[in-house]
Write an enzyme that holds these catalytic residues in place. Structure first.
Site, PDB file in Angstrom:
ATOM      1  N   SER A   1      13.955  -1.947  -7.818  1.00 56.12           N
ATOM      2  CA  SER A   1      13.298  -2.915  -8.679  1.00 56.12           C
ATOM      3  C   SER A   1      13.130  -2.444 -10.115  1.00 56.12           C
ATOM      4  O   SER A   1      14.100  -2.166 -10.802  1.00 56.12           O
ATOM      5  CB  SER A   1      11.945  -3.264  -8.061  1.00 56.12           C
ATOM      6  OG  SER A   1      11.337  -4.271  -8.803  1.00 56.12           O
TER       7      SER A   1
ATOM      8  N   ASP B   1      13.578  -7.753 -14.595  1.00 56.84           N
ATOM      9  CA  ASP B   1      13.544  -6.335 -14.219  1.00 56.84           C
ATOM     10  C   ASP B   1      14.872  -5.867 -13.629  1.00 56.84           C
ATOM     11  O   ASP B   1      15.869  -6.596 -13.660  1.00 56.84           O
ATOM     12  CB  ASP B   1      12.394  -6.087 -13.228  1.00 56.84           C
ATOM     13  CG  ASP B   1      12.646  -6.758 -11.902  1.00 56.84           C
ATOM     14  OD1 ASP B   1      13.359  -7.776 -11.886  1.00 56.84           O
ATOM     15  OD2 ASP B   1      12.137  -6.275 -10.872  1.00 56.84           O
TER      16      ASP B   1
ATOM     17  N   ASP C   1      14.028  -9.975  -9.995  1.00 57.93           N
ATOM     18  CA  ASP C   1      13.025 -10.850  -9.372  1.00 57.93           C
ATOM     19  C   ASP C   1      11.760 -11.003 -10.205  1.00 57.93           C
ATOM     20  O   ASP C   1      10.961 -11.890  -9.972  1.00 57.93           O
ATOM     21  CB  ASP C   1      12.708 -10.410  -7.927  1.00 57.93           C
ATOM     22  CG  ASP C   1      12.243  -8.982  -7.805  1.00 57.93           C
ATOM     23  OD1 ASP C   1      12.106  -8.312  -8.843  1.00 57.93           O
ATOM     24  OD2 ASP C   1      12.017  -8.530  -6.659  1.00 57.93           O
TER      25      ASP C   1
ATOM     26  N   LYS D   1      10.689 -13.460  -5.084  1.00 58.89           N
ATOM     27  CA  LYS D   1      10.340 -13.931  -6.405  1.00 58.89           C
ATOM     28  C   LYS D   1      11.611 -13.986  -7.246  1.00 58.89           C
ATOM     29  O   LYS D   1      12.599 -13.336  -6.905  1.00 58.89           O
ATOM     30  CB  LYS D   1       9.258 -13.074  -7.029  1.00 58.89           C
ATOM     31  CG  LYS D   1       9.544 -11.595  -7.116  1.00 58.89           C
ATOM     32  CD  LYS D   1       8.271 -10.900  -7.539  1.00 58.89           C
ATOM     33  CE  LYS D   1       8.487  -9.429  -7.810  1.00 58.89           C
ATOM     34  NZ  LYS D   1       8.447  -8.634  -6.571  1.00 58.89           N
TER      35      LYS D   1
HETATM   36  C1  G16 Z   1       7.100  -5.389  -5.245  1.00 59.99           C
HETATM   37  C2  G16 Z   1       6.558  -6.456  -4.353  1.00 59.99           C
HETATM   38  C3  G16 Z   1       5.519  -7.259  -5.080  1.00 59.99           C
HETATM   39  C4  G16 Z   1       4.447  -6.348  -5.615  1.00 59.99           C
HETATM   40  C5  G16 Z   1       5.066  -5.294  -6.491  1.00 59.99           C
HETATM   41  C6  G16 Z   1       4.059  -4.253  -6.945  1.00 59.99           C
HETATM   42  O1  G16 Z   1       7.788  -5.960  -6.309  1.00 59.99           O
HETATM   43  O2  G16 Z   1       7.561  -7.318  -3.896  1.00 59.99           O
HETATM   44  O3  G16 Z   1       4.990  -8.182  -4.187  1.00 59.99           O
HETATM   45  O4  G16 Z   1       3.504  -7.084  -6.342  1.00 59.99           O
HETATM   46  O5  G16 Z   1       6.050  -4.604  -5.757  1.00 59.99           O
HETATM   47  O6  G16 Z   1       3.561  -3.606  -5.846  1.00 59.99           O
HETATM   48  P1  G16 Z   1       2.636  -2.340  -5.983  1.00 59.99           P
HETATM   49  O7  G16 Z   1       1.433  -2.831  -6.741  1.00 59.99           O
HETATM   50  O8  G16 Z   1       2.341  -1.936  -4.585  1.00 59.99           O
HETATM   51  O9  G16 Z   1       3.394  -1.320  -6.790  1.00 59.99           O
HETATM   52  P2  G16 Z   1       9.133  -5.354  -6.847  1.00 59.99           P
HETATM   53  O10 G16 Z   1       9.486  -6.198  -8.032  1.00 59.99           O
HETATM   54  O11 G16 Z   1       8.823  -3.921  -7.203  1.00 59.99           O
HETATM   55  O12 G16 Z   1      10.099  -5.478  -5.721  1.00 59.99           O
END
Ligand code: G16
Length: 544
Positions: free
Chosen positions: A113, A278, A282, A377
């Site tokens: 991500s 990003d 997403d 997302k």
């Molecule tokens: C992921 C999850 C999201 C979450 C984010 C941050 O996003 O899919 O639902 O809000 O991580 O999570 P944390 O606060 O535990 O770091 P992504 O965009 O990193 O795949």
């Protein structure tokens, strides 16, 4: 077929976090590390033999090597067919769509991500299920359990597949379809939004936008959508060629890591609209001219204006937000007379609500918004949603948000991140807060009286599953609140996230600087949690 069975030993650190397994590349490069996790996925998927899986990633360093390994392991494990994005590229929302469109059994997405990439950056592996969404906890727990017991994996001895050309190949008895990574996604977007209206806006000569893809996966998608399909001038998309190390940057669309875009939007002769996405496409950040849209507000504004969008003009079934996300959308849902669900952090928690038709739009404070069109997302979807609203209303981003606050009041909101802090110390901070919870209710801190305090627990309204320990909440009688939790996506030490929220109905006070408006709560968080002492930091790493 030359299938090899390779002996291995378990690694103790393969527990998936908020969104799959994320580790530094050198960790994944250890012999058998990637293979163990992939075999554990296959071993945890009863009935996957003969089925179709989707495979792709955000193009970061090691993406291609991992894809070749996964293809050979899939062939050895009896998978029937793999649909893989050309060049190994699929944005996370595009992968979700490909799974849904082809009614695939599931998919493996390679992405860390927003974490940096490159030989010393991060890599991630995530399994998505048949609905196109991240595997729910019962699946990730099964995969983790398997990683602790695994003693061998299977892999086909074969040459690499040419990923750079769309076409059909065979790997043992398994079919490999290298598919166009972009076109199916563009078609999906066209089916949701009023492209004619957006095109008229972007070609009017009176509206300028800047899309910063941060050298990450959305580049080809953004070029195809905004410049080729919607007529925006060449140069609208910047940093639009994906690089394995994201150009050395941190592909996280926030005010700190997308500072080049922020400078453009807050500079002289700024465009009307700016957006960034990003690493895996997403997330989204939306900016107006000299105006930042808080992601929690963004969800509320999209919900309030959804009737202007063709795909949602018939009304929304409901909305959902993660617990730390501000309650701005709750007010819109109440006005619309629809349900608003509060879930733990992690997009996987929205899957059941979307599948059951209980929610149409979902969003998170962490720059994520999406809808029932996929089960992830979707950064570019959010950008198109905003453009469609702007085109339909004929107003600027700032006008739209200000009139929203005028109608619903403003939820002042901020998140402070303390990145790469000592894990044991961060845990101690959380343990200390947990110990305080039982005596918090009714406690007075200056003008603030504690109304409730708990460790957030969620019962899924569809399948009844319970997810505990999802963040510490301290709510006050005036409606403001503090939330503390440790990130589940970092790979170095711990990341402490502290969330602040207060509500201001009076429009004459909406111009106060957010950090100033929240200063009493920020001081209170320090007093209660002793953040400086535990993190050994005077200031947060990132303030959103
Ligand atoms: C992921 C999850 C999201 C979450 C984010 C941050 O996003 O899919 O639902 O809000 O991580 O999570 P944390 O606060 O535990 O770091 P992504 O965009 O990193 O795949």
């Amino acid at each position: 077929m030359n299938i090899k069975t390779v002996s291995t030993k378990p690694f103790s650190d393969q527990k998936p976090g908020t969104s799959g397994l994320r580790k530094a590349v050198p960790v994944f490069q250890q012999p058998h590390y990637l293979e163990n996790f992939i075999q554990s996925i296959f071993d945890s998927l009863p009935g996957c033999e003969g089925q179709t899986l989707v495979l792709g990633g955000d193009g970061r360093y090691y993406n291609r090597i991992a894809i070749q390994t996964i293809l050979k392991m899939a062939a050895a494990n009896g998978i029937g067919e793999i649909l893989v994005g050309c060049g190994g590229i699929l944005s996370t929302p595009a992968a979700s769509w490909i799974i849904r469109k082809n009614q695939a059994f599931g998919g493996i997405i390679l992405s860390a991500s927003h974490n940096p990439g490159g030989p010393n950056g991060d890599l991630g592996v995530k399994y998505n299920v048949t609905n196109g969404g991240p595997a729910p906890e019962k699946v990730t727990e099964a995969i983790y359990a398997r990683t602790k017991a695994i003693d061998s994996y299977k892999i086909l001895a074969a040459a690499d597949v040419n990923l750079d050309q769309v076409g059909s190949f065979k790997l043992g008895t398994m079919s490999v379809e290298v598919i166009d990574s972009v076109e199916p996604y563009v078609e999906l977007m066209e089916s949701l939004f009023d492209f004619d209206k957006i095109k008229a806006l972007l070609t009017s000569g009176n509206f300028k936008m800047c899309m910063d893809s941060l050298h990450a996966v959305t580049g080809p998608y953004a070029h195809a959508l905004f410049e080729q399909r919607l007529g925006a001038p060449a140069g609208t998309v910047v940093n639009g060629t994906p690089k394995e190390d994201f150009g050395g940057g941190h592909p996280d669309p926030n005010l700190v890591y997308a500072h080049d875009l922020v400078e453009i939007l807050f500079g002289d002769d700024a465009p009307d609209f700016g957006a960034a996405s990003d690493g895996d496409g997403d997330r989204n950040m939306v900016l107006g001219r000299q105006f930042f849209v808080n992601p929690s507000d963004s969800l509320a504004v999209l919900t309030a204006n959804a009737h202007l969008i063709p795909a949602y003009s018939q009304g929304l079934a409901g909305v959902a937000r993660s617990m730390p996300t501000s309650a701005a959308v709750d007010r819109v849902a109440a006005a619309l007379g629809i349900d608003c669900y509060e879930t733990p952090t992690g997009w996987k928690f929205f899957g059941n609500l979307l599948d059951a038709g209980k929610a149409t739009l979902c969003g998170e404070e962490s720059f994520g918004t999406g809808s029932n069109h996929v089960r992830e997302k979707d950064g570019l979807w959010a950008v198109l949603f905003w453009l469609n609203i702007i085109a339909a209303r004929g107003e600027s981003v700032e006008q739209i948000v200000r009139s929203h606050w005028q109608k619903y009041g403003k939820n002042f909101y901020s998140r402070h991140d303390y990145e790469e802090v000592d894990s044991a110390k961060a845990r101690e901070l959380i343990e200390g807060l947990l110990a305080l919870i039982p005596e918090m209710k009714g406690k007075q801190f200056g003008n603030y009286e504690v109304e409730y305090s708990d460790d957030f627990s969620y019962t899924d309204p569809v399948d009844g599953s319970v997810s505990k320990n999802q963040g510490i909440r301290i709510g006050f009688t005036d409606g403001s609140r503090l939330v503390f939790r440790l990130s589940g996506t970092g790979t170095k030490g711990a990341t402490l996230r502290v969330y602040f929220e207060s509500y201001e109905p009076d429009a004459s006070k909406h111009d106060v600087d957010t950090q100033k408006a929240l200063a009493p709560l920020i001081n209170l968080a320090e007093e209660i949690a002793q953040i400086k002492q535990f993190t050994q930091r005077e200031f947060p790493t990132v303030i959103t």
